[in-house]
Write a protein that holds these residues in place. Sequence first.
Motif, PDB file in Angstrom:
ATOM      1  N   LYS A  13      13.124   4.312  -4.142  1.00 53.65           N
ATOM      2  CA  LYS A  13      13.618   3.088  -4.768  1.00 53.65           C
ATOM      3  C   LYS A  13      14.492   2.345  -3.775  1.00 53.65           C
ATOM      4  N   VAL A  14      14.437   1.035  -3.848  1.00 51.94           N
ATOM      5  CA  VAL A  14      15.316   0.178  -3.060  1.00 51.94           C
ATOM      6  C   VAL A  14      15.968  -0.787  -4.034  1.00 51.94           C
ATOM      7  N   GLN A  15      17.265  -0.789  -4.077  1.00 50.98           N
ATOM      8  CA  GLN A  15      18.025  -1.638  -4.996  1.00 50.98           C
ATOM      9  C   GLN A  15      17.499  -1.514  -6.420  1.00 50.98           C
ATOM     10  N   GLY A  16      17.156  -0.284  -6.804  1.00 50.96           N
ATOM     11  CA  GLY A  16      16.688  -0.007  -8.160  1.00 50.96           C
ATOM     12  C   GLY A  16      15.221  -0.315  -8.407  1.00 50.96           C
ATOM     13  N   THR A  17      14.528  -0.860  -7.414  1.00 57.23           N
ATOM     14  CA  THR A  17      13.112  -1.191  -7.578  1.00 57.23           C
ATOM     15  C   THR A  17      12.264  -0.002  -7.150  1.00 57.23           C
ATOM     16  N   PRO A  18      11.471   0.570  -8.076  1.00 55.13           N
ATOM     17  CA  PRO A  18      10.630   1.711  -7.719  1.00 55.13           C
ATOM     18  C   PRO A  18       9.473   1.287  -6.809  1.00 55.13           C
ATOM     19  N   LEU A  19       9.215   2.101  -5.790  1.00 53.98           N
ATOM     20  CA  LEU A  19       8.158   1.791  -4.831  1.00 53.98           C
ATOM     21  C   LEU A  19       7.076   2.875  -4.788  1.00 53.98           C
ATOM     22  N   ALA A  20       7.226   3.924  -5.586  1.00 49.91           N
ATOM     23  CA  ALA A  20       6.295   5.055  -5.542  1.00 49.91           C
ATOM     24  C   ALA A  20       4.875   4.676  -5.952  1.00 49.91           C
ATOM     25  N   HIS A  21       4.719   3.592  -6.694  1.00 51.46           N
ATOM     26  CA  HIS A  21       3.375   3.203  -7.160  1.00 51.46           C
ATOM     27  C   HIS A  21       2.564   2.484  -6.079  1.00 51.46           C
ATOM     28  N   ILE A  22       3.191   2.118  -4.972  1.00 48.49           N
ATOM     29  CA  ILE A  22       2.466   1.462  -3.888  1.00 48.49           C
ATOM     30  C   ILE A  22       1.735   2.554  -3.108  1.00 48.49           C
ATOM     31  N   ARG A  23       0.422   2.419  -3.032  1.00 45.75           N
ATOM     32  CA  ARG A  23      -0.427   3.469  -2.469  1.00 45.75           C
ATOM     33  C   ARG A  23      -1.262   2.946  -1.317  1.00 45.75           C
ATOM     34  N   ASN A  24      -1.679   3.863  -0.458  1.00 43.38           N
ATOM     35  CA  ASN A  24      -2.633   3.550   0.590  1.00 43.38           C
ATOM     36  C   ASN A  24      -4.022   3.594  -0.061  1.00 43.38           C
ATOM     37  N   LYS A  25      -4.694   2.466  -0.095  1.00 44.18           N
ATOM     38  CA  LYS A  25      -5.997   2.375  -0.761  1.00 44.18           C
ATOM     39  C   LYS A  25      -6.996   3.370  -0.181  1.00 44.18           C
ATOM     40  N   ASN A  26      -6.832   3.733   1.080  1.00 44.21           N
ATOM     41  CA  ASN A  26      -7.758   4.681   1.696  1.00 44.21           C
ATOM     42  C   ASN A  26      -7.597   6.101   1.164  1.00 44.21           C
ATOM     43  N   GLU A  27      -6.500   6.403   0.480  1.00 46.87           N
ATOM     44  CA  GLU A  27      -6.314   7.744  -0.072  1.00 46.87           C
ATOM     45  C   GLU A  27      -7.477   8.111  -0.993  1.00 46.87           C
ATOM     46  N   GLN A  28      -7.776   7.257  -1.946  1.00 46.93           N
ATOM     47  CA  GLN A  28      -8.855   7.540  -2.896  1.00 46.93           C
ATOM     48  C   GLN A  28     -10.208   7.537  -2.194  1.00 46.93           C
ATOM     49  N   ARG A  29     -10.392   6.629  -1.249  1.00 44.75           N
ATOM     50  CA  ARG A  29     -11.665   6.554  -0.535  1.00 44.75           C
ATOM     51  C   ARG A  29     -11.902   7.816   0.293  1.00 44.75           C
ATOM     52  N   VAL A  30     -10.850   8.359   0.899  1.00 45.14           N
ATOM     53  CA  VAL A  30     -10.978   9.596   1.675  1.00 45.14           C
ATOM     54  C   VAL A  30     -11.283  10.770   0.751  1.00 45.14           C
ATOM     55  N   VAL A  31     -10.608  10.865  -0.384  1.00 45.29           N
ATOM     56  CA  VAL A  31     -10.885  11.942  -1.343  1.00 45.29           C
ATOM     57  C   VAL A  31     -12.351  11.893  -1.770  1.00 45.29           C
ATOM     58  N   GLU A  32     -12.838  10.715  -2.118  1.00 42.82           N
ATOM     59  CA  GLU A  32     -14.231  10.578  -2.552  1.00 42.82           C
ATOM     60  C   GLU A  32     -15.194  10.973  -1.430  1.00 42.82           C
ATOM     61  N   ALA A  33     -14.878  10.592  -0.186  1.00 47.03           N
ATOM     62  CA  ALA A  33     -15.728  10.951   0.949  1.00 47.03           C
ATOM     63  C   ALA A  33     -15.694  12.463   1.186  1.00 47.03           C
ATOM     64  N   MET A  34     -14.524  13.074   1.058  1.00 46.31           N
ATOM     65  CA  MET A  34     -14.429  14.524   1.232  1.00 46.31           C
ATOM     66  C   MET A  34     -15.306  15.246   0.213  1.00 46.31           C
ATOM     67  N   ILE A  35     -15.277  14.800  -1.027  1.00 45.62           N
ATOM     68  CA  ILE A  35     -16.080  15.426  -2.081  1.00 45.62           C
ATOM     69  C   ILE A  35     -17.566  15.317  -1.746  1.00 45.62           C
ATOM     70  N   ARG A  36     -17.973  14.165  -1.229  1.00 50.36           N
ATOM     71  CA  ARG A  36     -19.392  13.957  -0.876  1.00 50.36           C
ATOM     72  C   ARG A  36     -19.802  14.740   0.364  1.00 50.36           C
ATOM     73  N   ILE A  37     -18.915  14.824   1.356  1.00 53.51           N
ATOM     74  CA  ILE A  37     -19.294  15.322   2.680  1.00 53.51           C
ATOM     75  C   ILE A  37     -19.097  16.826   2.853  1.00 53.51           C
ATOM     76  N   LEU A  38     -18.102  17.417   2.239  1.00 57.11           N
ATOM     77  CA  LEU A  38     -17.856  18.845   2.433  1.00 57.11           C
ATOM     78  C   LEU A  38     -19.092  19.715   2.169  1.00 57.11           C
ATOM     79  N   PRO A  39     -19.930  19.420   1.174  1.00 56.09           N
ATOM     80  CA  PRO A  39     -21.127  20.238   0.965  1.00 56.09           C
ATOM     81  C   PRO A  39     -22.109  20.217   2.150  1.00 56.09           C
ATOM     82  N   GLU A  40     -22.004  19.232   3.029  1.00 50.12           N
ATOM     83  CA  GLU A  40     -22.860  19.182   4.220  1.00 50.12           C
ATOM     84  C   GLU A  40     -22.548  20.334   5.174  1.00 50.12           C
ATOM     85  N   PHE A  41     -21.357  20.912   5.062  1.00 50.86           N
ATOM     86  CA  PHE A  41     -20.916  21.974   5.957  1.00 50.86           C
ATOM     87  C   PHE A  41     -21.112  23.322   5.261  1.00 50.86           C
TER      88      PHE A  41
END
Length: 102
Positions: A13-41
Amino acid sequence: MDKKTQDSLDALKVQGTPLAHIRNKNEQRVVEAMIRILPEFSGYEPNKLDLEDIYALSLNTLPARYIQRGSIVLREPVREEVIEEVVRDAILTVQNRPNYNA
């Protein structure tokens, strides 16, 4: 929510404003790619630390794409093929050089 999680969120938080909800959009995209790609190995069974390392290495390789609720995404500057290539490279790196003594 447990106290430790709440304390972590309160720290973002900064001056009482919560910032935890701001996310890196690539987080979800990487998770989805990991789920798809790990079975290749086939035969590779990553443990918890391996998965965390693959996830972190992938995100550290990609440009950050922070968003908040209500953000308008006009285009995705990182193509899906690039994310998949980064995830494959991260899997190979972690598979060949795990971050622990096996």
